[in-house]
Design a protein around this motif. Structure first.
Motif, mmCIF file in Angstrom:
data_model
loop_
_atom_site.group_PDB
_atom_site.id
_atom_site.type_symbol
_atom_site.label_atom_id
_atom_site.label_comp_id
_atom_site.label_asym_id
_atom_site.label_seq_id
_atom_site.Cartn_x
_atom_site.Cartn_y
_atom_site.Cartn_z
ATOM 1 N N TYR A 1 4.676 2.903 34.450
ATOM 2 C CA TYR A 1 3.206 3.203 34.673
ATOM 3 C C TYR A 1 2.068 2.558 33.685
ATOM 4 C CZ TYR A 1 5.100 6.979 37.168
ATOM 5 O OH TYR A 1 5.678 7.767 38.295
ATOM 6 N N ASP A 2 2.710 2.282 32.438
ATOM 7 C CA ASP A 2 1.998 1.690 31.556
ATOM 8 C C ASP A 2 1.723 0.067 31.976
ATOM 9 O OD1 ASP A 2 0.627 1.120 29.164
ATOM 10 O OD2 ASP A 2 2.334 0.953 27.815
ATOM 11 N N HIS A 3 2.643 -0.633 32.632
ATOM 12 C CA HIS A 3 2.612 -1.761 33.017
ATOM 13 C C HIS A 3 1.580 -2.116 34.164
ATOM 14 C CE1 HIS A 3 3.705 -5.883 34.486
ATOM 15 N NE2 HIS A 3 3.736 -5.604 35.828
ATOM 16 N N LEU B 1 -1.205 4.642 32.213
ATOM 17 C CA LEU B 1 -1.457 5.332 31.037
ATOM 18 C C LEU B 1 -2.645 5.244 30.507
ATOM 19 C CD1 LEU B 1 2.226 4.876 29.094
ATOM 20 C CD2 LEU B 1 1.541 6.537 31.010
ATOM 21 N N ARG B 2 -3.440 6.455 30.283
ATOM 22 C CA ARG B 2 -4.653 6.475 29.621
ATOM 23 C C ARG B 2 -4.993 7.881 29.665
ATOM 24 N NH1 ARG B 2 -8.660 4.317 34.593
ATOM 25 N NH2 ARG B 2 -8.999 6.556 35.695
ATOM 26 N N ARG B 3 -6.317 8.150 29.168
ATOM 27 C CA ARG B 3 -6.755 9.471 29.058
ATOM 28 C C ARG B 3 -6.746 10.140 30.400
ATOM 29 N NH1 ARG B 3 -8.219 10.685 23.892
ATOM 30 N NH2 ARG B 3 -9.512 12.672 24.533
ATOM 31 N N ARG C 1 7.391 8.217 24.074
ATOM 32 C CA ARG C 1 6.394 9.372 23.620
ATOM 33 C C ARG C 1 5.331 8.783 22.867
ATOM 34 N NH1 ARG C 1 11.368 11.488 22.806
ATOM 35 N NH2 ARG C 1 12.053 13.421 24.198
ATOM 36 N N ARG C 2 5.493 7.628 22.031
ATOM 37 C CA ARG C 2 4.796 7.001 20.962
ATOM 38 C C ARG C 2 3.702 6.364 21.938
ATOM 39 N NH1 ARG C 2 2.816 2.503 19.830
ATOM 40 N NH2 ARG C 2 4.183 1.523 21.147
ATOM 41 N N ARG C 3 4.118 5.807 22.930
ATOM 42 C CA ARG C 3 3.101 5.155 23.877
ATOM 43 C C ARG C 3 2.049 6.255 24.580
ATOM 44 N NH1 ARG C 3 -0.426 1.504 24.367
ATOM 45 N NH2 ARG C 3 -0.777 0.604 26.487
ATOM 46 N N MET C 4 2.721 7.441 25.239
ATOM 47 C CA MET C 4 1.861 8.379 25.968
ATOM 48 C C MET C 4 1.030 8.777 24.946
ATOM 49 S SD MET C 4 4.323 10.549 28.363
ATOM 50 C CE MET C 4 3.019 11.396 28.889
ATOM 51 N N ALA C 5 1.412 9.024 23.536
ATOM 52 C CA ALA C 5 0.290 9.522 22.332
ATOM 53 C C ALA C 5 -0.701 8.586 22.356
ATOM 54 C CB ALA C 5 1.101 9.782 21.308
ATOM 55 N N GLU D 1 6.448 15.426 16.905
ATOM 56 C CA GLU D 1 6.581 14.411 16.048
ATOM 57 C C GLU D 1 5.615 13.160 16.517
ATOM 58 O OE1 GLU D 1 10.628 13.980 15.667
ATOM 59 O OE2 GLU D 1 11.236 15.764 14.734
ATOM 60 N N ALA D 2 5.740 13.150 17.713
ATOM 61 C CA ALA D 2 4.944 11.800 18.439
ATOM 62 C C ALA D 2 3.614 12.285 18.600
ATOM 63 C CB ALA D 2 5.368 11.481 19.896
ATOM 64 N N ALA D 3 2.754 13.498 18.404
ATOM 65 C CA ALA D 3 1.805 13.882 18.661
ATOM 66 C C ALA D 3 1.323 13.694 19.909
ATOM 67 C CB ALA D 3 0.529 13.103 17.788
ATOM 68 N N MET D 4 2.377 13.800 21.105
ATOM 69 C CA MET D 4 1.975 13.728 22.304
ATOM 70 C C MET D 4 1.128 14.609 22.978
ATOM 71 S SD MET D 4 4.952 12.554 25.270
ATOM 72 C CE MET D 4 5.681 14.267 25.317
#
Length: 440
Positions: A254-256, A260-262, A277-281, A309-312
């Motif tokens: 999805y990121d590609h 992935l965005r707000r 998780r880091r990337r989603m956050a 922990e990831a602030a997701m």
């Protein structure tokens, strides 16, 4: 317009209860003052009684609790009629139940009838906003939006996109999917209280060409929502790895494609790694946790600790019909148990926040819905603390707000919802819903 005032116990939020001890705001004797579909003021009755106009309609609900309307961030309206259908797991469930049922939504009359029932069922459970999956048929989205508009609801929905690995009768193409979605965005997005969600079902059912079409639509409409599924089931994750060998992970697919965005909401998010998780956050994408569905289909347990922990961003969702209840109270019940299985204690106060203000904030709607703050849209639910003899007995013994809310989350269901309000109008009152004949 005439002012209305609702005197009751009140619960609202100013932040995440996990981050601040003062985030939950509770008034034993409070009032919500509503005018022209918006909250004028809310707080303690003793402080606001003088703000109630002489000709206001005053509703005395002091034995009940008012909370902001519940927000369900992942649900399939065409699956209403297959809730509680048995299957060996996610992929067999799709093949056996979901796809054959969704075929019927090429019939406009069926779509409209199901949409009306679905909306009424949401309101009977106190849900005033939902992110809704329709079917691949454009008319299925029209039906859902029309039913929501009739009740003046803050609703978000979209036509499903699928152009491979699904039955031919549910298959669109990159071009038809793009054209239908663009037409629906033009017709419904920001019309009244309605908003559109770009809806690729999940990565395996979209070709690279269709995901590129989604990327183009998302770029052209930066304020629409995006919804899909990710990492729900281990077999599904393995399948994605074979289909997209150049991408690091399922999330990375999805990121590609710039998805992935707000305002991008992904159901399940169980089998993620730390980088996912880091990337989603980092992107502001949202994980919609669907506990009743994950338990019912044996998909796995959402990891609250690693998400924190990831602030997701995390919200709660029913995922009907894989999910087993329209009730966000019952969803809280199961979310608590899933968290405990992972060694995490999820408080009732935080669960109510996740289903109201927390969800609104995650969806970039924090100033619009999810609280009882002045100028917010007047979507709220009146909960009956005495809805059942057991609930009445238990809540009468509650010695704290947490204990009271925990009893509601564990013992509550649609019987607990006394009234539901959307934009200041009562859209559901317990016991007044018309009985409908069974469709054979």
């Amino acid at each position: 317009m005439t002012q209305s005032a609702y005197r009751a116990k009140l619960l609202t939020f100013t932040g995440d209860p996990a981050q601040s001890a003062d985030a939950a705001v509770y008034h034993e004797d409070g009032v919500v003052i509503v005018e022209d579909g918006h909250v004028v003021a809310s707080g303690a009755w003793t402080e606001l009684a003088n703000c109630v106009e002489d000709d206001a309609s005053v509703h005395d609900l002091r034995d009940k609790l008012i909370v902001p309307g519940f927000i369900d961030t992942h649900i399939h309206y065409p699956q209403t009629d297959i809730i509680a259908s048995p299957a060996a797991g996610l992929l067999p469930w799709l093949e056996t139940w979901t796809y054959p049922t969704e075929r019927g939504f090429e019939d406009q009359a069926l779509a409209e009838d199901t949409a009306r029932f679905f909306v009424d069922e949401l309101l009977a459970n106190g849900t005033t906003t939902a992110l809704v999956y329709c079917t691949v048929h454009k008319q299925s989205a029209d039906a859902l939006f029309s039913a929501s508009e009739a009740k003046n609801l803050r609703m978000i929905a979209g036509k499903v996109l699928m152009d491979r690995h699904c039955p031919e009768f549910l298959r669109d193409t990159p071009q038809t999917g793009y054209d239908d979605s663009a037409a629906l965005i033009g017709r419904w997005h920001n019309r009244g209280r309605l908003m559109y969600a770009l809806t690729p079902r999940f990565a395996p059912t979209s070709t690279e060409a269709q995901l590129e079409a989604c990327q183009a639509l998302a770029k052209a409409h930066p304020d629409i929502f995006i919804q899909s599924h990710v990492a729900e089931n281990r077999d599904e994750v393995k399948w994605v790895r074979k289909l997209f060998p150049r991408q690091r992970s399922y999330v990375d697919v999805y990121d590609h494609y710039g998805l992935l965005r707000r305002r991008a909401v992904y159901g399940h998010c169980i089998w993620l790694d730390d980088e996912d998780r880091r990337r989603m956050a980092q992107t502001g994408a949202v994980a919609a946790h669907c506990p009743t569905s994950n338990l019912f289909l044996g998909s796995g347990l959402f990891d609250f600790e690693k998400a924190s922990e990831a602030a997701m961003r995390v919200t709660l969702a029913t995922d009907v019909g894989g999910g087993t209840s329209f009730s966000m109270l019952q969803t809280m019940n199961e979310a608590h148990k899933v968290a405990r299985m992972g060694g995490h204690h999820l408080t009732a106060t935080r669960m109510f926040w996740l289903a109201t203000a927390g969800a609104a904030e995650a969806l970039d709607l924090g100033e619009t819905i999810g609280t009882l703050a002045p100028k917010s849209e007047a979507d709220f639910v009146v909960l009956d603390l005495q809805a059942t003899p057991l609930l009445a007995r238990r809540t009468a013994r509650a010695r704290s707000l947490e204990e009271l809310l925990f009893a509601l989350a564990v013992l509550g269901d649609d019987r607990t919802v006394y009234e539901t309000y959307a934009a200041g109008e009562c859209v559901h009152r317990r016991g007044e819903r018309a009985a409908l004949p069974a469709v054979l």
